[in-house]
Design a protein around this motif. Structure first.
Motif, PDB file in Angstrom:
ATOM      1  N   PHE A 161      -5.637  25.931 -37.948  1.00  0.00           N
ATOM      2  CA  PHE A 161      -4.283  25.806 -38.011  1.00  0.00           C
ATOM      3  C   PHE A 161      -4.036  25.083 -39.472  1.00  0.00           C
ATOM      4  O   PHE A 161      -3.013  25.263 -39.726  1.00  0.00           O
ATOM      5  CB  PHE A 161      -4.077  26.929 -37.092  1.00  0.00           C
ATOM      6  CG  PHE A 161      -1.917  27.143 -37.067  1.00  0.00           C
ATOM      7  CD1 PHE A 161      -2.013  28.129 -37.793  1.00  0.00           C
ATOM      8  CD2 PHE A 161      -0.858  26.176 -36.912  1.00  0.00           C
ATOM      9  CE1 PHE A 161      -0.688  28.257 -37.941  1.00  0.00           C
ATOM     10  CE2 PHE A 161       0.129  25.918 -37.477  1.00  0.00           C
ATOM     11  CZ  PHE A 161       0.613  27.015 -38.050  1.00  0.00           C
ATOM     12  N   LYS A 162      -4.221  23.852 -38.898  1.00  0.00           N
ATOM     13  CA  LYS A 162      -3.469  22.787 -39.843  1.00  0.00           C
ATOM     14  C   LYS A 162      -3.910  22.620 -40.730  1.00  0.00           C
ATOM     15  O   LYS A 162      -3.121  22.088 -41.503  1.00  0.00           O
ATOM     16  CB  LYS A 162      -3.521  21.015 -38.917  1.00  0.00           C
ATOM     17  CG  LYS A 162      -2.335  21.694 -37.417  1.00  0.00           C
ATOM     18  CD  LYS A 162      -3.036  20.073 -36.445  1.00  0.00           C
ATOM     19  CE  LYS A 162      -1.851  20.408 -35.777  1.00  0.00           C
ATOM     20  NZ  LYS A 162      -0.469  20.695 -35.730  1.00  0.00           N
ATOM     21  N   THR A 189       4.017  27.223 -40.375  1.00  0.00           N
ATOM     22  CA  THR A 189       5.380  26.302 -39.708  1.00  0.00           C
ATOM     23  C   THR A 189       6.361  26.080 -40.353  1.00  0.00           C
ATOM     24  O   THR A 189       7.261  27.161 -41.498  1.00  0.00           O
ATOM     25  CB  THR A 189       4.516  24.545 -40.297  1.00  0.00           C
ATOM     26  OG1 THR A 189       5.020  24.194 -41.421  1.00  0.00           O
ATOM     27  CG2 THR A 189       3.622  24.236 -40.136  1.00  0.00           C
ATOM     28  N   THR A 220       6.730  26.412 -34.948  1.00  0.00           N
ATOM     29  CA  THR A 220       5.917  27.092 -35.935  1.00  0.00           C
ATOM     30  C   THR A 220       6.548  28.504 -36.021  1.00  0.00           C
ATOM     31  O   THR A 220       7.272  28.850 -35.226  1.00  0.00           O
ATOM     32  CB  THR A 220       4.125  27.529 -35.570  1.00  0.00           C
ATOM     33  OG1 THR A 220       4.239  27.733 -34.325  1.00  0.00           O
ATOM     34  CG2 THR A 220       3.829  26.468 -35.657  1.00  0.00           C
ATOM     35  N   THR A 240       7.909  30.665 -32.168  1.00  0.00           N
ATOM     36  CA  THR A 240       6.343  30.972 -31.713  1.00  0.00           C
ATOM     37  C   THR A 240       6.167  29.558 -30.583  1.00  0.00           C
ATOM     38  O   THR A 240       7.376  28.652 -30.924  1.00  0.00           O
ATOM     39  CB  THR A 240       5.673  30.903 -32.619  1.00  0.00           C
ATOM     40  OG1 THR A 240       4.917  29.838 -33.205  1.00  0.00           O
ATOM     41  CG2 THR A 240       5.051  32.254 -32.741  1.00  0.00           C
ATOM     42  N   GLU A 271       6.180  22.616 -25.911  1.00  0.00           N
ATOM     43  CA  GLU A 271       6.488  23.619 -26.889  1.00  0.00           C
ATOM     44  C   GLU A 271       5.713  22.588 -28.203  1.00  0.00           C
ATOM     45  O   GLU A 271       4.961  23.174 -29.119  1.00  0.00           O
ATOM     46  CB  GLU A 271       7.379  24.019 -27.282  1.00  0.00           C
ATOM     47  CG  GLU A 271       8.077  24.849 -26.606  1.00  0.00           C
ATOM     48  CD  GLU A 271       9.420  25.320 -26.718  1.00  0.00           C
ATOM     49  OE1 GLU A 271       9.353  25.684 -28.046  1.00  0.00           O
ATOM     50  OE2 GLU A 271      10.397  26.260 -26.371  1.00  0.00           O
ATOM     51  N   ARG A 307      -3.186  29.694 -46.149  1.00  0.00           N
ATOM     52  CA  ARG A 307      -2.582  30.567 -44.373  1.00  0.00           C
ATOM     53  C   ARG A 307      -3.374  31.349 -44.447  1.00  0.00           C
ATOM     54  O   ARG A 307      -3.838  32.182 -45.270  1.00  0.00           O
ATOM     55  CB  ARG A 307      -1.091  30.234 -44.114  1.00  0.00           C
ATOM     56  CG  ARG A 307      -0.455  28.968 -43.845  1.00  0.00           C
ATOM     57  CD  ARG A 307      -1.112  29.091 -42.591  1.00  0.00           C
ATOM     58  NE  ARG A 307      -0.124  27.125 -42.729  1.00  0.00           N
ATOM     59  CZ  ARG A 307      -0.505  26.364 -41.977  1.00  0.00           C
ATOM     60  NH1 ARG A 307      -2.038  26.292 -41.414  1.00  0.00           N
ATOM     61  NH2 ARG A 307      -0.225  24.733 -40.976  1.00  0.00           N
ATOM     62  N   VAL A 344       1.156  33.403 -39.440  1.00  0.00           N
ATOM     63  CA  VAL A 344       1.505  32.264 -38.813  1.00  0.00           C
ATOM     64  C   VAL A 344       1.624  31.067 -39.530  1.00  0.00           C
ATOM     65  O   VAL A 344       0.472  30.238 -39.936  1.00  0.00           O
ATOM     66  CB  VAL A 344       0.817  31.904 -37.587  1.00  0.00           C
ATOM     67  CG1 VAL A 344       2.536  30.410 -36.904  1.00  0.00           C
ATOM     68  CG2 VAL A 344       1.009  33.207 -36.603  1.00  0.00           C
ATOM     69  N   GLU A 390       3.514  28.309 -29.131  1.00  0.00           N
ATOM     70  CA  GLU A 390       2.327  27.056 -28.911  1.00  0.00           C
ATOM     71  C   GLU A 390       1.104  27.802 -29.999  1.00  0.00           C
ATOM     72  O   GLU A 390       1.171  28.712 -30.192  1.00  0.00           O
ATOM     73  CB  GLU A 390       1.553  26.624 -28.146  1.00  0.00           C
ATOM     74  CG  GLU A 390       0.613  25.448 -27.689  1.00  0.00           C
ATOM     75  CD  GLU A 390       0.461  25.690 -26.331  1.00  0.00           C
ATOM     76  OE1 GLU A 390      -0.524  24.349 -26.374  1.00  0.00           O
ATOM     77  OE2 GLU A 390       1.435  25.370 -25.392  1.00  0.00           O
ATOM     78  N   VAL A 391       0.469  27.039 -31.475  1.00  0.00           N
ATOM     79  CA  VAL A 391      -0.609  27.880 -31.902  1.00  0.00           C
ATOM     80  C   VAL A 391      -1.690  27.224 -31.374  1.00  0.00           C
ATOM     81  O   VAL A 391      -1.658  26.261 -32.213  1.00  0.00           O
ATOM     82  CB  VAL A 391       0.270  27.651 -33.112  1.00  0.00           C
ATOM     83  CG1 VAL A 391      -0.663  28.658 -34.309  1.00  0.00           C
ATOM     84  CG2 VAL A 391       1.448  29.038 -33.424  1.00  0.00           C
ATOM     85  N   ARG A 392      -2.784  27.435 -30.830  1.00  0.00           N
ATOM     86  CA  ARG A 392      -3.897  27.033 -31.581  1.00  0.00           C
ATOM     87  C   ARG A 392      -5.091  27.755 -32.104  1.00  0.00           C
ATOM     88  O   ARG A 392      -5.348  29.066 -32.384  1.00  0.00           O
ATOM     89  CB  ARG A 392      -4.797  27.347 -29.125  1.00  0.00           C
ATOM     90  CG  ARG A 392      -3.696  26.535 -28.162  1.00  0.00           C
ATOM     91  CD  ARG A 392      -3.330  24.922 -28.660  1.00  0.00           C
ATOM     92  NE  ARG A 392      -2.718  24.455 -27.511  1.00  0.00           N
ATOM     93  CZ  ARG A 392      -3.497  24.063 -26.032  1.00  0.00           C
ATOM     94  NH1 ARG A 392      -4.404  24.613 -26.046  1.00  0.00           N
ATOM     95  NH2 ARG A 392      -1.977  23.560 -25.688  1.00  0.00           N
ATOM     96  N   ALA A 397       5.506  33.021 -36.261  1.00  0.00           N
ATOM     97  CA  ALA A 397       5.049  34.007 -36.725  1.00  0.00           C
ATOM     98  C   ALA A 397       5.397  34.711 -37.701  1.00  0.00           C
ATOM     99  O   ALA A 397       7.005  35.655 -37.361  1.00  0.00           O
ATOM    100  CB  ALA A 397       4.765  34.533 -35.172  1.00  0.00           C
TER     101      ALA A 397
END
Length: 293
Positions: free
Chosen positions: A288-289, A255, A208, A280, A203, A231, A253, A282-284, A210
């Motif tokens: 995002f970062k 952290t 993260t 969650t 993971e 965000r 979403v 995984e976040v792609r 949601a």
């Protein structure tokens, strides 16, 4: 009807996956030979069964060592894995299992890294978990137990997780008779540490959340999340189940560390806002970062 042609995986990506599967299998072999076996500890599943059989089989059957057993016992499950999950999974798993067997033989005659049971339990579990997690994350498996679970649970009133748990209860119970109760308890601790480490590797370390927010102040809240937290948000159309009134729903979403700040922003603008927070896996996404803190 024209069948859609799926894009094939690039050679570079295949090699990258195989390299990480090799690394994962090597770490699992390191754990088995340098931490677990010298301290009479085992893992669950096919690896655990192979370790027990390697210990109890007579010396004259030395050809049936751990490396041979883990390949032979996994072979039927790899065949069914091809039927149930696909060709890529099967070939990735076979590659990982063969790497595990070969590297385990390379480590076989080396001295253990520790004979202290607690150290062997903790570091053996961590190393095994990282290794198995890398293999799973990149499309393979070192253990056919879950494949067996998928097959049998279609006919039995159990989930795959329950089936794997029952299997491991049997395996660790067997280990108690072979190695002694204390070593079996250390083995259970090793399995638990490895299990949690596998989850972390699969993971990712960036946990993260949601968040779904229902509020009449959705415009102000969405703008504040963007400019004060950095965000992006997504606005969804909703309808109240009781009043049948149209509602704007905000989806975001964040952290784990940003969650407290997000809740403070929302309740500052609307103390009566309804918030749902979900885990969650995984976040792609490229952006995002890049958040504001």
């Amino acid at each position: 009807m024209v069948q859609k042609q799926h894009k094939k995986e690039s050679t570079g990506h295949v090699l990258y996956r195989l390299l990480l599967i090799l690394l994962g299998a090597s770490l699992a072999a390191l754990s088995i030979e340098r931490f677990l076996m010298p301290n009479k500890m085992i893992d669950g599943g096919i690896i655990g069964i192979s370790l027990i059989l390697d210990y109890i089989l007579p010396e004259k059957w030395s050809v049936l060592n751990f490396a041979t057993l883990v390949v032979l016992l996994n072979a039927p499950f790899m065949y069914y894995g091809y039927k149930q999950i696909g060709k890529t999974f099967m070939f990735s798993s076979i590659f990982g299992i063969v790497c595990l067997a070969v590297v385990e033989r390379m480590f076989h005659h080396m001295e253990p890294l520790t004979k202290e049971p607690i150290l062997a339990t903790v570091f053996g579990g961590l190393t095994l978990g990282v290794g198995v997690g890398l293999v799973i994350r990149h499309g393979g498996s070192l253990d056919g137990t879950e494949i067996l679970g998928i097959l049998l649970t279609k006919q039995l009133p159990f989930s795959v997780g329950e089936f794997v748990m029952f299997m491991n209860i049997f395996i660790f119970g067997w280990a108690a008779f072979v190695f002694g109760l204390e070593q079996a308890m250390y083995s259970v601790m090793t399995y638990y540490i490895a299990f949690k480490t596998i989850d972390t590797v699969i993971e990712g370390l960036d946990e993260t959340k949601a968040v779904i927010i229902v509020s009449d102040q959705y415009e102000d809240i969405s703008d504040a999340i963007l400019h004060r937290l950095g965000r992006g948000t997504t606005k969804l159309q909703g309808k109240g189940g009781y009043t049948d009134a149209q509602k704007e729903v905000i989806y975001a979403v964040v952290t784990r560390l940003e969650l407290t700040k997000l809740k403070a922003i929302v309740y500052e603008l609307d103390p009566h806002a309804f918030i749902t927070i979900m885990n969650t896996h995984e976040v792609r996404g490229a952006k995002f970062k890049s958040a504001i803190h």
